[in-house]
Design a protein around this motif. Structure first.
Motif, PDB file in Angstrom:
ATOM      1  N   GLU A  76       0.826  -1.206   0.000  1.00  0.00           N
ATOM      2  CA  GLU A  76       0.000   0.000   0.000  1.00  0.00           C
ATOM      3  C   GLU A  76       0.861   1.256   0.000  1.00  0.00           C
ATOM      4  N   LEU A  77       1.959   1.219   0.799  1.00  0.00           N
ATOM      5  CA  LEU A  77       2.855   2.371   0.834  1.00  0.00           C
ATOM      6  C   LEU A  77       3.504   2.598  -0.523  1.00  0.00           C
ATOM      7  N   ARG A  78       3.957   1.486  -1.145  1.00  0.00           N
ATOM      8  CA  ARG A  78       4.569   1.620  -2.461  1.00  0.00           C
ATOM      9  C   ARG A  78       3.552   2.126  -3.490  1.00  0.00           C
ATOM     10  N   LYS A  79       2.334   1.612  -3.376  1.00  0.00           N
ATOM     11  CA  LYS A  79       1.292   2.066  -4.296  1.00  0.00           C
ATOM     12  C   LYS A  79       0.988   3.543  -4.087  1.00  0.00           C
ATOM     13  N   ALA A  80       0.923   3.941  -2.790  1.00  0.00           N
ATOM     14  CA  ALA A  80       0.675   5.357  -2.503  1.00  0.00           C
ATOM     15  C   ALA A  80       1.810   6.234  -3.025  1.00  0.00           C
ATOM     16  N   GLU A  81       3.071   5.741  -2.863  1.00  0.00           N
ATOM     17  CA  GLU A  81       4.216   6.500  -3.373  1.00  0.00           C
ATOM     18  C   GLU A  81       4.141   6.625  -4.888  1.00  0.00           C
ATOM     19  N   GLU A  82       3.782   5.505  -5.540  1.00  0.00           N
ATOM     20  CA  GLU A  82       3.675   5.559  -7.002  1.00  0.00           C
ATOM     21  C   GLU A  82       2.573   6.514  -7.440  1.00  0.00           C
ATOM     22  N   GLU A  83       1.429   6.459  -6.728  1.00  0.00           N
ATOM     23  CA  GLU A  83       0.334   7.370  -7.072  1.00  0.00           C
ATOM     24  C   GLU A  83       0.750   8.823  -6.840  1.00  0.00           C
TER      25      GLU A  83
END
Length: 711
Positions: free
Chosen positions: A223-230
């Protein structure tokens, strides 16, 4: 004779009873010694021990032993039945038995699985000649209930007579007591099984909890990586939108500027045409010769059209142009003429530039053009003029009269001296914001600089001091660079209060006095690299109370300790290439925001130079810590408590061992921020590093461990 026969028979019967009871007592004791979970197997094994040559399995060692029958006792007859099996296992009444398994399908029958075959021993009970008989617990044959005489031991040892003063405990167990012992052992066996079951359940529960925690951590990381990517995609989209907006604004501005130029050019051409018509009328009125009239017209055209400043709105000798607010719309027939005239104007501007100079948009570049003086230019729209790398020696008065809208001038790498700069040279520049004069022969800062100046670079000159009035009018100055080949011994005085950045690299500064930064209360960056400062020459009140100073660079000086009394507002500290041997305790504790960037590479720190309290005050703020190329022998104390640390460099030291908790704190359950760790070129044995040493690093691929030095 008859009496002797009766006594012999009586002796044999007593001996049989003693042997049976000894076997029963030995069975009970064996059960107590070996525990309830082996009781059934040992009982069956003891029953099987009555037979000559029948193997009894040792459950602890996994080997077979053989027991000899009692020589003086009548042997019981046995019947052996062989049931074939496969692959070491046995099939008995539809049940699969493993190899070496022993069981009793019924009373007085004992079976053994031996390499795929079932061996069963059926005991034949002897005929009793007694009135009272009973079957002992665990036995299959009855025995007589009569008085037992003291008889010698026939087990192979020396005979020992029974002593009434020391009764044999083996003969004192009643059947009820034996039953109670067996019941207790069975209960202990159940308790042991229950304990093992609970232990297995606890292990399964912990394993499941660990899996759930790991799954939650992976999910959180995803989720953190996804949030960073977003966030990155969103920022990239916003940046692209901003670039698009700026490009659109620039395009509109350029279109507006081109329309203005076109309008000016049309007005200029129209004025030229009107002037030509009036000149022709005056020529006809004077009734001169036709040939002289043509020569005069050609001469006027060449002098006033082709040699006239190309972009001046009003030419000398011509009537003033109408205001730009009243443009003259061209007719269809004039559009083609406008295109041709624009090309002519551009060609004339290019031809008017000195050799080696180029023009692009609002920039004229004359770098390395072998110029000895500032070229005369008349381009009001010009914003940038670069004259770097020439042989210019002077800046005369009126040098920029034709280019009054300059915003940036670069005089770098010329031969300009302070005496050859006219005090009124920069007087007409009303919007000049950047002036570069690096690499000249200046001994002092030019006077009467435009008050609009925001950036002044005078690196690599011969400056030794600053006059009191040199910078007093520069109320908008933000960046001042006076590095290299200058000779400042202290921080110059008279700096403007508006200054945000001060660069004094490569001077001979030896001290920082108490009042060095009293006037520059907005200062944010100070660079003092390559000077001669040591920690004892920094005044305690020089900058400790400064509220805006966030970045200090003291690299390549003469420091032996990390300086005390650093600014309270400090965030970024660079101390590379000194001789620092120690970081004093609490040296960062007074900082308000907390130090975030500390660079101590290429110093002389060793194992005793970093104290447990050295990093107090920045444990929760430190983001980048560089301790590479020192003499450190172990990971410094306190690093595992730096909760915000992103980058850590410990390479090129003398580290030989890494404790399991020296980098990652096992107590801290928060997500780690550490993304890069360098430990190469130490003396580490990679095989001895505990597996959880780098558990807090986000990616093991970002841990650099190779190569290591040879011990």
């Amino acid at each position: 004779m008859r009496l002797r026969v009766l006594l012999a028979l009586w002796f044999i019967l007593c001996l049989s009873l003693i042997l049976a009871q000894e076997q029963q007592v030995s069975l009970a004791r064996g059960k107590r010694r070996r525990g309830g979970h082996r009781r059934g197997k040992k009982v069956i094994s003891s029953q099987l021990a009555h037979q000559r040559g029948v193997p009894i399995l040792n459950g602890d060692a996994g080997t077979a032993i053989f027991l000899e029958s009692y020589k003086s006792v009548n042997e019981q007859e046995s019947n052996y039945n062989i049931i074939p099996g496969r692959r070491g296992q046995c099939q008995y009444m539809g049940i699969t038995m493993f190899d070496k398994a022993v069981w009793s399908p019924k009373a007085c029958v004992t079976c053994l699985c031996s390499e795929g075959s079932v061996v069963c021993d059926e005991v034949t009970c002897p005929t009793l000649r007694c009135q009272l008989a009973y079957t002992p617990i665990g036995e299959c044959c009855p025995v007589c209930e009569e008085h037992v005489l003291d008889v010698p031991d026939f087990s192979g040892d020396s005979p020992v007579a029974s002593d009434s003063s020391e009764p044999d405990l083996r003969l004192q167990r009643t059947p009820a007591e034996i039953e109670e012992i067996l019941r207790q052992e069975e209960e202990e066996h159940r308790e042991e099984e229950e304990r093992l079951r609970r232990k297995d359940e606890e292990k399964k529960r912990k394993k499941k909890k660990k899996k759930d925690r790991e799954a939650a951590e992976r999910k959180a990381q995803d989720e953190l990586r996804k949030a960073e990517e977003e966030r990155w995609l969103r920022e990239e989209a916003e940046a692209a939108e901003e670039r698009k907006r700026r490009q659109e604004e620039q395009r509109k501005h350029e279109e507006e500027r081109m329309r203005t130029l076109e309008t000016e050019q049309r007005l200029m051409l129209k004025a030229l045409e009107e002037a030509a018509e009036r000149a022709a009328e005056r020529a006809s009125e004077r009734q001169t010769d036709q040939e002289e009239e043509e020569d005069e017209e050609i001469e006027w055209l060449r002098g006033d059209v082709f040699q006239m400043p190309p972009l001046e709105p009003t030419a000398v000798g011509l009537p003033p142009l109408p205001p730009l607010s009243e443009p003259i719309e061209p007719t269809d027939e004039e559009e083609n003429d406008d295109t041709d005239s624009e090309e002519v104007v551009i060609q004339r501007v290019t031809q008017s530039l000195p050799k080696g100079c180029t023009i692009s948009d609002v920039t004229v570049n004359c770098d390395n053009a072998k110029l000895t003086s500032i070229p005369p230019l008349s381009i009001p729209e010009l914003k940038i003029l670069s004259l770097e790398g020439n042989d210019i020696t002077a800046i005369p008065s009126g040098a920029f009269n034709g280019i009054p809208n300059l915003e940036w001038i670069n005089f770098g790498k010329n031969k300009i001296t302070s005496q050859n700069i006219d005090p009124r040279a920069f007087k007409g520049l009303k919007v000049l914001s950047r002036l570069y004069m690096d690499g000249n022969l200046l001994e002092k800062i030019p006077t009467a600089l435009p008050p609009t100046l925001q950036e002044l670079k005078i690196n690599e000159n011969n400056l030794g001091q600053i006059n009191d009035n040199s910078l007093e009018e520069l109320h908008n100055l933000i960046t001042l660079e006076m590095e290299g080949r200058n000779y400042f011994r202290t921080i110059p005085q008279g700096l403007p209060p508006s200054l945000l950045e001060l660069y004094l690299e490569n001077n001979v500064i030896e001290e920082i006095s108490e009042g060095a930064f009293n006037q520059t209360y907005n200062l944010n960056v100070v660079v003092l690299r390559h000077n001669k400062i040591d920690e004892s020459r920094i005044a305690p009140l020089a900058w400790i109370n400064h509220k805006t100073l966030e970045s200090v660079d003291l690299s390549y000086n003469n420091l032996y300790l990390v300086p005390s009394f650093l600014p309270k507002s400090l965030v970024h500290l660079v101390l590379v290439g000194n001789k620092i041997e120690r970081i004093p305790a609490y040296v960062f504790a007074h900082m308000e925001q907390g130090l975030e960037y500390l660079y101590l590479s290429y110093n002389k720190l060793d194992g005793e130079g970093i104290e447990p309290e050295s990093f107090i005050g920045c444990l929760h703020s430190m983001t980048e810590l560089c301790l590479d190329n020192n003499q450190i022998s172990s990971v410094p104390v306190g690093i595992n408590e730096m909760t915000s640390l992103h980058f850590l460099r410990l390479n090129n030291n003398q580290i030989r061992n890494i404790d399991e908790d020296s980098i990652c704190d096992p107590i801290n359950e928060d997500d780690s921020q550490l993304v890069a760790l360098r430990l190469e070129n130490n003396y580490l044995d990679l095989r001895k590093i505990p597996p959880t040493t780098f558990s807090c690093v986000r990616s093991y691929s970002s841990v650099v461990l190779k190569p290591q030095k040879i011990k």
